[in-house]
Design a protein around this motif. Sequence first.
Motif, PDB file in Angstrom:
ATOM      1  N   ILE A   1       0.748   4.493  -2.800  1.00 22.00           N
ATOM      2  CA  ILE A   1       0.651   5.919  -2.470  1.00 22.00           C
ATOM      3  C   ILE A   1       1.879   6.673  -2.957  1.00 22.00           C
ATOM      4  CG2 ILE A   1       0.705   7.559  -0.550  1.00 22.00           C
ATOM      5  CD1 ILE A   1      -2.052   6.485  -1.095  1.00 22.00           C
TER       6      ILE A   1
ATOM      7  N   THR B   1       1.742  12.134   3.219  1.00 24.20           N
ATOM      8  CA  THR B   1       1.991  10.899   2.467  1.00 24.20           C
ATOM      9  C   THR B   1       1.842   9.679   3.360  1.00 24.20           C
ATOM     10  OG1 THR B   1       3.551  12.102   1.046  1.00 24.20           O
ATOM     11  CG2 THR B   1       3.647   9.700   1.006  1.00 24.20           C
ATOM     12  N   TRP B   2       2.401   9.751   4.564  1.00 23.99           N
ATOM     13  CA  TRP B   2       2.299   8.628   5.507  1.00 23.99           C
ATOM     14  C   TRP B   2       0.841   8.350   5.874  1.00 23.99           C
ATOM     15  CZ3 TRP B   2       0.331   8.799  10.513  1.00 23.99           C
ATOM     16  CH2 TRP B   2       0.459   7.609  11.255  1.00 23.99           C
TER      17      TRP B   2
ATOM     18  N   ARG C   1      -4.458   1.608   3.677  1.00 22.60           N
ATOM     19  CA  ARG C   1      -4.368   0.301   4.338  1.00 22.60           C
ATOM     20  C   ARG C   1      -5.672  -0.045   5.042  1.00 22.60           C
ATOM     21  NH1 ARG C   1       0.029   1.029   6.835  1.00 22.60           N
ATOM     22  NH2 ARG C   1       1.393  -0.195   5.488  1.00 22.60           N
TER      23      ARG C   1
ATOM     24  N   ARG D   1       0.811  -1.224   0.000  1.00 23.43           N
ATOM     25  CA  ARG D   1       0.000   0.000   0.000  1.00 23.43           C
ATOM     26  C   ARG D   1       0.844   1.273   0.000  1.00 23.43           C
ATOM     27  NH1 ARG D   1      -1.956  -3.826  -1.563  1.00 23.43           N
ATOM     28  NH2 ARG D   1      -3.719  -4.954  -0.667  1.00 23.43           N
ATOM     29  N   PRO D   2       1.929   1.341   0.803  1.00 21.01           N
ATOM     30  CA  PRO D   2       2.775   2.531   0.726  1.00 21.01           C
ATOM     31  C   PRO D   2       3.385   2.740  -0.657  1.00 21.01           C
ATOM     32  CG  PRO D   2       3.222   1.327   2.745  1.00 21.01           C
ATOM     33  CD  PRO D   2       2.344   0.447   1.906  1.00 21.01           C
ATOM     34  N   THR D   3       3.660   1.633  -1.358  1.00 20.63           N
ATOM     35  CA  THR D   3       4.195   1.744  -2.715  1.00 20.63           C
ATOM     36  C   THR D   3       3.179   2.381  -3.644  1.00 20.63           C
ATOM     37  OG1 THR D   3       5.630  -0.176  -2.421  1.00 20.63           O
ATOM     38  CG2 THR D   3       5.089   0.441  -4.686  1.00 20.63           C
TER      39      THR D   3
ATOM     40  N   GLY E   1      -1.107   6.663   3.198  1.00 17.60           N
ATOM     41  CA  GLY E   1      -0.830   5.238   3.173  1.00 17.60           C
ATOM     42  C   GLY E   1      -1.596   4.479   4.237  1.00 17.60           C
ATOM     43  N   GLN E   2      -1.726   5.080   5.423  1.00 13.16           N
ATOM     44  CA  GLN E   2      -2.490   4.442   6.493  1.00 13.16           C
ATOM     45  C   GLN E   2      -3.967   4.339   6.130  1.00 13.16           C
ATOM     46  OE1 GLN E   2      -0.916   3.097   9.289  1.00 13.16           O
ATOM     47  NE2 GLN E   2       0.798   3.634   7.949  1.00 13.16           N
TER      48      GLN E   2
END
Length: 239
Positions: free
Chosen positions: A96, A223-224, A231, A92-94, A227-228
């Motif tokens: 975003i 950005t963080w 998720r 998921r972070p990828t 990503g959360q």
Amino acid sequence: MYNHTVARLTYRALLGRRRALILCALPVLLLVIAAAIRAMTGADDQTAADVLGGFALATMVPLIGVIAGTGAIGPEIDDGSVVYLLAKPVKRPTIIFTKLLVAIGVSVAFSAVPTLIAGFLLNGNSQQIAVAYAVAAAVASIAYSAIFLLLGTVTRHAVVVGLVYALVWEALFGSIVDGARTLSVQQWALALAQKIGADGAISSAVGLPLALVLLIGVTVVATWYAGQKLRSLTVAGDD
């Protein structure tokens, strides 16, 4: 942290015919205004700063950020097609981070580049005004892309919220209300422009060290958190 398939799909979504026309409208208008002013009044440093600061940085850049940032993920969430993307074996972070890079690339191309060209049209980059505002537009585009990408993950009304933020907070309060200037991406970017431009040509209500901390902090946190949220959306979909 970068996925070429996600990037290709995001570019295709952002640069579709309708969005591309919208993205082109403001830069074209800026260049027309710059050419007209230069033809009527000649080269003038203060006029160049007024146009690039008042229209390009305060209005055009955040609006393009709204289109690119929210458009990078918002439509996929709205129509449910994000489920197919989340079903792929991609972190998921990828997702975003990739979408953020695409949004930044589009924002910079449609805001910083026209700002630079407009600056040269207005005064031939006298006192480094064109370069200073182009760098400010590029830096602001990074923060705006992160902020509006986050909006696209947390609300289905991201475009409306983004437009209110861009037109009311950044273009209005961020320009004229003293207390709001400290919390304005526009003013943070202007701090960098002030450093690049000649003395007295450009001014910001925020000091450069604080501006850099805020620009980096907002970009990283937004950005963080996006990503959360993505998720948690995955968990909801799996349930």
